[in-house]
Design an enzyme around this catalytic site. Structure first.
Site, PDB file in Angstrom:
ATOM      1  N   TYR A 142      31.130  46.980  37.378  1.00 46.59           N
ATOM      2  CA  TYR A 142      32.467  46.937  38.191  1.00 46.59           C
ATOM      3  C   TYR A 142      33.319  45.522  37.759  1.00 46.59           C
ATOM      4  O   TYR A 142      32.419  44.398  37.497  1.00 46.59           O
ATOM      5  CB  TYR A 142      32.066  46.592  39.692  1.00 46.59           C
ATOM      6  CG  TYR A 142      33.192  46.336  40.400  1.00 46.59           C
ATOM      7  CD1 TYR A 142      34.204  47.434  41.113  1.00 46.59           C
ATOM      8  CD2 TYR A 142      33.818  45.194  40.556  1.00 46.59           C
ATOM      9  CE1 TYR A 142      35.342  47.252  41.786  1.00 46.59           C
ATOM     10  CE2 TYR A 142      34.922  44.753  41.291  1.00 46.59           C
ATOM     11  CZ  TYR A 142      35.653  45.631  41.903  1.00 46.59           C
ATOM     12  OH  TYR A 142      36.953  45.458  42.667  1.00 46.59           O
TER      13      TYR A 142
ATOM     14  N   GLU B 200      41.652  46.771  38.257  1.00 47.99           N
ATOM     15  CA  GLU B 200      40.287  47.013  38.529  1.00 47.99           C
ATOM     16  C   GLU B 200      39.685  47.959  37.744  1.00 47.99           C
ATOM     17  O   GLU B 200      40.373  49.188  37.497  1.00 47.99           O
ATOM     18  CB  GLU B 200      39.949  47.620  40.114  1.00 47.99           C
ATOM     19  CG  GLU B 200      38.692  47.619  40.594  1.00 47.99           C
ATOM     20  CD  GLU B 200      38.551  48.653  41.729  1.00 47.99           C
ATOM     21  OE1 GLU B 200      38.345  47.701  42.995  1.00 47.99           O
ATOM     22  OE2 GLU B 200      38.644  49.567  42.031  1.00 47.99           O
TER      23      GLU B 200
END
Ligand code: GDP
Ligand code: MN
Length: 379
Positions: free
Chosen positions: A101, A189
């Site tokens: 992530y 993101e």
């Protein structure tokens, strides 16, 4: 402005971040044609303004044209958390060794950019953040100084990725910081950021939110207008010339002036309530404006009470009071109204309102009292 995944990936690609070859479309035949071009296996991915598409059946692997056709027809029209899929993105599938992530966003309280990186990426990142926050490696970046490669490397090393991924991750994160700052994004993101079995690091998903106030610097951002999620309340309000932002609570807000409207939203929160909206009616609080504002708020099914907060300046108290009384004759209001009227000629205004008061139209002497009353009525 929230981008769909494929727009986010195209945005990333302009900053040199590696993404898969793919194309967006809105029908099954086009999906198969794209799959034939990019090469099987492909991933068929729903393009909606919400996460968790994988879990909702909106991300499917297809080995051949038949499977692609089947997945495309199932995903188009699918309802993912209230978002109906109208666009799908077909990309060449990647082999995955590990899922990470990565993101950049603004940490307002630190007055710095915040980078977050975790070796435990993928569809369960929310659980990781809640149950194992130490698994997320963070870096604060002073916007004036920028991100140095040395700091970026230390941040990556602290995340304990597979060491094979470190060089690729540093390269992508430097580019991601570039995209985030030069692109005037509020959020960039990548989840998952993957390590391939061959050792390359690659962005498999993209969540990008651009700062609408920076559009003047980026002519090409106009292309994202058409796919912006639409709030019907906001559109109705803007048509009436009102400054309106929809929120999720139950107390409708009408105030004159943006500063007072923001304070009103704050004070509702302060006394334990949730505002349904921000609405600035501006300088004129005449019957037309007031009726328009009440109509917009009344059409929001979440609203349980309405707080009208007016501080008279150039607009005098009696004008406001007459405006409210006249507006209430025109609009059938479903929720109780609490008024706070202060400023220029407030006394005259209150006298006009007095005979009209009832258990659905109330007046309170201060902003705080009125907020408490409105919150109590909404709960
Ligand atoms: P989200 O669920 O909305 O976040 O959608 P993602 O784009 O992140 O996809 C969800 C999951 O699908 C990923 O975490 C991967 O595990 C899987 N996935 C997506 N693309 C690929 C791919 O190209 N190859 C493989 N093997 N899995 C993929
Ligand atoms: Mn994802």
């Amino acid at each position: 402005m929230d981008l769909l995944e494929y727009q986010g990936k195209q945005f990333f690609a302009t900053y040199g971040i590696p993404v898969s070859d793919g194309e967006a479309c809105s029908d099954v035949d086009a999906a198969v044609a794209i799959a034939d071009r990019v090469g099987y296996p492909v991933v068929v991915k729903a393009q909606v303004h919400t996460g968790g598409r994988g879990k909702a059946g909106g991300v499917k692997l297809a080995e051949n044209a038949d499977e692609c056709r089947e997945h495309a027809s199932n995903i188009l029209g699918l309802d993912i958390k209230g978002h109906i899929v109208e666009i799908i993105w077909i990309e060449n599938a990647s082999d995955i060794a590990e899922e990470y992530y990565a993101s950049f966003t603004l940490d307002r309280s630190a007055k710095k950019h915040l980078g977050m990186l975790s070796a435990e990426g993928g569809v369960e990142i929310e659980t990781v953040a809640e149950e194992n926050p130490d698994a997320i490696s963070k870096i604060h970046v002073d916007p004036a100084e920028g991100l140095s490669e040395a700091d970026c490397r230390a941040w990556v090393e602290a995340a304990n990725l597979n060491p094979d991924a470190n060089d690729g991750a540093v390269d992508i994160l430097m580019k991601l910081y570039d995209a985030y700052t030069k692109g005037d994004a509020d959020l960039c993101e990548i989840n998952p950021l993957i390590l391939k079995p061959t050792g390359e690091v690659h962005a498999l998903d993209a969540k990008v939110s651009l700062d609408g106030n920076a559009v003047f610097r980026h002519e090409d951002y106009a292309q994202f207008d058409a796919t912006q999620p639409r709030d019907e309340r906001e559109e109705a309000a803007h048509e009436k010339g009102l400054q309106y932002v929809g929120l999720d609570g139950s107390v409708g807000v009408i105030a004159n002036g943006a500063g007072l409207a923001m304070s009103t939203v704050d004070v509702i929160n302060q006394v334990g309530g949730e505002p349904a909206n921000f609405l600035d009616i501006g300088g004129g609080a005449n019957a037309d404006v007031m009726a328009g504002a009440l109509e917009v708020i009344n059409n929001d099914p979440k609203v349980k009470s309405i707080f009208i907060n007016i501080f008279g300046g150039i607009t005098r108290g009696e004008e406001v009071a007459n405006g409210i009384i006249e507006a209430m004759k025109r609009v059938d209001i479903d929720s109780p109204i609490v008024i706070r009227l202060d400023g220029t000629n407030a006394q005259e205004g209150r006298e006009i309102l007095q005979p009209a008061l009832s258990d659905t139209l109330m007046m309170e002497p201060t902003m705080l009292d009125a907020a408490r009353k409105a919150v109590e009525l909404a709960s």
